[in-house]
Motif scaffolding. Structure first.
Motif, PDB file in Angstrom:
ATOM      1  N   PRO A 154       1.149  -1.081  -0.009  1.00  0.00           N
ATOM      2  CA  PRO A 154       0.307   0.299   0.254  1.00  0.00           C
ATOM      3  C   PRO A 154       1.175   1.170  -0.171  1.00  0.00           C
ATOM      4  CG  PRO A 154       0.610  -1.096   1.955  1.00  0.00           C
ATOM      5  CD  PRO A 154       0.606  -1.902   0.771  1.00  0.00           C
ATOM      6  N   THR A 155       0.424   1.988  -0.819  1.00  0.00           N
ATOM      7  CA  THR A 155       1.067   3.817  -0.076  1.00  0.00           C
ATOM      8  C   THR A 155      -0.106   4.310   0.571  1.00  0.00           C
ATOM      9  OG1 THR A 155      -0.193   4.561  -2.391  1.00  0.00           O
ATOM     10  CG2 THR A 155       1.978   3.300  -2.243  1.00  0.00           C
ATOM     11  N   VAL A 156       0.612   5.502   1.079  1.00  0.00           N
ATOM     12  CA  VAL A 156      -0.449   6.654   1.829  1.00  0.00           C
ATOM     13  C   VAL A 156      -1.529   7.068   0.449  1.00  0.00           C
ATOM     14  CG1 VAL A 156      -0.702   8.778   2.557  1.00  0.00           C
ATOM     15  CG2 VAL A 156       1.770   7.645   2.996  1.00  0.00           C
ATOM     16  N   ALA A 157      -1.507   6.895  -0.654  1.00  0.00           N
ATOM     17  CA  ALA A 157      -2.626   7.033  -1.615  1.00  0.00           C
ATOM     18  C   ALA A 157      -3.820   6.637  -1.462  1.00  0.00           C
ATOM     19  CB  ALA A 157      -2.167   7.578  -3.278  1.00  0.00           C
ATOM     20  N   ASP A 158      -3.404   5.696  -0.785  1.00  0.00           N
ATOM     21  CA  ASP A 158      -4.325   3.848  -0.146  1.00  0.00           C
ATOM     22  C   ASP A 158      -5.261   4.132   0.943  1.00  0.00           C
ATOM     23  OD1 ASP A 158      -3.501   3.012  -2.830  1.00  0.00           O
ATOM     24  OD2 ASP A 158      -1.911   1.857  -2.537  1.00  0.00           O
ATOM     25  N   GLY A 159      -4.652   5.420   1.936  1.00  0.00           N
ATOM     26  CA  GLY A 159      -4.951   5.084   3.406  1.00  0.00           C
ATOM     27  C   GLY A 159      -6.895   4.454   3.379  1.00  0.00           C
ATOM     28  N   SER A 208      -4.904   6.821  10.944  1.00  0.00           N
ATOM     29  CA  SER A 208      -4.107   5.290  11.367  1.00  0.00           C
ATOM     30  C   SER A 208      -4.183   4.860   9.857  1.00  0.00           C
ATOM     31  CB  SER A 208      -4.972   4.720  12.705  1.00  0.00           C
ATOM     32  OG  SER A 208      -6.583   4.102  12.038  1.00  0.00           O
ATOM     33  N   TYR A 209      -5.428   4.588   9.568  1.00  0.00           N
ATOM     34  CA  TYR A 209      -5.322   4.138   8.535  1.00  0.00           C
ATOM     35  C   TYR A 209      -4.168   4.876   7.504  1.00  0.00           C
ATOM     36  CZ  TYR A 209      -8.677   0.677   9.166  1.00  0.00           C
ATOM     37  OH  TYR A 209      -9.218   0.166  10.037  1.00  0.00           O
ATOM     38  N   LEU A 210      -3.773   6.043   7.159  1.00  0.00           N
ATOM     39  CA  LEU A 210      -2.598   7.161   6.748  1.00  0.00           C
ATOM     40  C   LEU A 210      -1.521   6.334   6.634  1.00  0.00           C
ATOM     41  CD1 LEU A 210      -4.539   9.844   6.378  1.00  0.00           C
ATOM     42  CD2 LEU A 210      -4.410   8.526   4.477  1.00  0.00           C
ATOM     43  N   LEU A 211      -1.239   6.541   7.930  1.00  0.00           N
ATOM     44  CA  LEU A 211      -0.030   6.317   8.806  1.00  0.00           C
ATOM     45  C   LEU A 211       0.667   4.954   8.485  1.00  0.00           C
ATOM     46  CD1 LEU A 211      -0.149   8.032  12.381  1.00  0.00           C
ATOM     47  CD2 LEU A 211       1.287   8.480  10.317  1.00  0.00           C
ATOM     48  N   TRP A 212      -1.046   3.812   8.287  1.00  0.00           N
ATOM     49  CA  TRP A 212      -0.160   2.465   8.075  1.00  0.00           C
ATOM     50  C   TRP A 212       0.557   2.161   6.940  1.00  0.00           C
ATOM     51  CZ3 TRP A 212      -1.051  -1.273  12.335  1.00  0.00           C
ATOM     52  CH2 TRP A 212      -0.769  -1.804  12.245  1.00  0.00           C
ATOM     53  N   CYS A 213      -0.383   2.612   5.986  1.00  0.00           N
ATOM     54  CA  CYS A 213       0.327   2.386   4.528  1.00  0.00           C
ATOM     55  C   CYS A 213       1.499   3.350   4.323  1.00  0.00           C
ATOM     56  CB  CYS A 213      -0.798   3.398   3.957  1.00  0.00           C
ATOM     57  SG  CYS A 213      -2.154   2.074   3.367  1.00  0.00           S
ATOM     58  N   THR A 264      -3.190  -5.731   6.867  1.00  0.00           N
ATOM     59  CA  THR A 264      -2.361  -5.066   7.665  1.00  0.00           C
ATOM     60  C   THR A 264      -1.856  -5.866   8.645  1.00  0.00           C
ATOM     61  OG1 THR A 264      -3.988  -4.327   8.660  1.00  0.00           O
ATOM     62  CG2 THR A 264      -3.237  -2.470   7.278  1.00  0.00           C
ATOM     63  N   GLY A 265      -0.084  -5.858   8.245  1.00  0.00           N
ATOM     64  CA  GLY A 265       0.308  -6.294   9.489  1.00  0.00           C
ATOM     65  C   GLY A 265       1.618  -5.272  10.241  1.00  0.00           C
ATOM     66  N   TYR A 266       2.519  -6.240  11.112  1.00  0.00           N
ATOM     67  CA  TYR A 266       3.749  -5.307  11.441  1.00  0.00           C
ATOM     68  C   TYR A 266       4.189  -6.613  12.277  1.00  0.00           C
ATOM     69  CZ  TYR A 266       1.723  -5.521  16.025  1.00  0.00           C
ATOM     70  OH  TYR A 266       1.193  -5.657  17.212  1.00  0.00           O
ATOM     71  N   VAL A 267       5.991  -6.513  11.821  1.00  0.00           N
ATOM     72  CA  VAL A 267       7.050  -7.192  12.344  1.00  0.00           C
ATOM     73  C   VAL A 267       6.862  -7.283  14.144  1.00  0.00           C
ATOM     74  CG1 VAL A 267       8.701  -8.291  12.928  1.00  0.00           C
ATOM     75  CG2 VAL A 267       7.781  -7.883  10.810  1.00  0.00           C
TER      76      VAL A 267
END
Length: 172
Positions: free
Chosen positions: A13-18, A38-43, A65-68
């Protein structure tokens, strides 16, 4: 005309996808909806550990969405998985999850996937059970957060599903 899974592109994803990810989550009617911010930051900050499916016009129609986990750097925590209602029932959630898992195995050395699922969310339970089966992994379950731990009103418990070790290689 409906698109098949083959007509879709899965990438970061890119910020534009948030904004689109926020709308897909909102329209799911099952996910806990986070703020649009939060979706903008996530992207922006977790694009490397997230994935988006795009239709033939490049518009997002699904995401994971995920994170290590910092204290378990071999573990990918999957935060949310959602697919636009018009694209459900085509295996897109599984394709997103498989693609992200493979990418994080290669790029981050991931051996384990974790997620939390509220009891009774059979679609998510099936998605992650079939993921484990496809990748030769066992699944462990434990309650991560009891219902009364949530300060903002009624909320079901969140059950941790730990899937691993993964039998996933770049040739898979």
């Amino acid at each position: 005309m409906t698109a098949t899974q083959a007509d879709l592109q899965i990438d970061r994803p890119t910020v534009a996808d948030g904004a689109a990810l926020w709308r897909i989550a909102r329209d799911s009617k099952t996910l806990d909806l986070n703020s649009s911010y939060s979706y903008l930051l996530w992207c922006r900050d977790f694009a490397a550990t997230s994935a988006v499916a795009r239709d033939e016009h490049g518009e997002p129609v699904g995401f994971v969405t995920g994170y290590v986990r910092p204290e378990r750097p071999w573990t990918l925590l999957v935060w949310q998985v959602a697919v636009d209602p018009a694209y459900r029932g085509r295996g897109l959630a599984a394709a997103l999850l498989d693609g992200l898992a493979l990418r994080t195995v290669v790029e981050c050395g991931i051996t384990t996937v974790e997620t939390t699922i509220t009891p009774g969310n059979t679609a998510s339970e099936r998605l992650f059970a079939s993921f484990a089966e496809r990748h030769g992994a066992r699944v462990e379950h434990e309650v991560l957060f009891e219902a009364d731990a949530f300060p903002d009103g009624p909320h079901d418990s969140e059950v941790l599903h730990r899937i691993g070790p993964l039998s996933l290689t770049p040739s898979a």
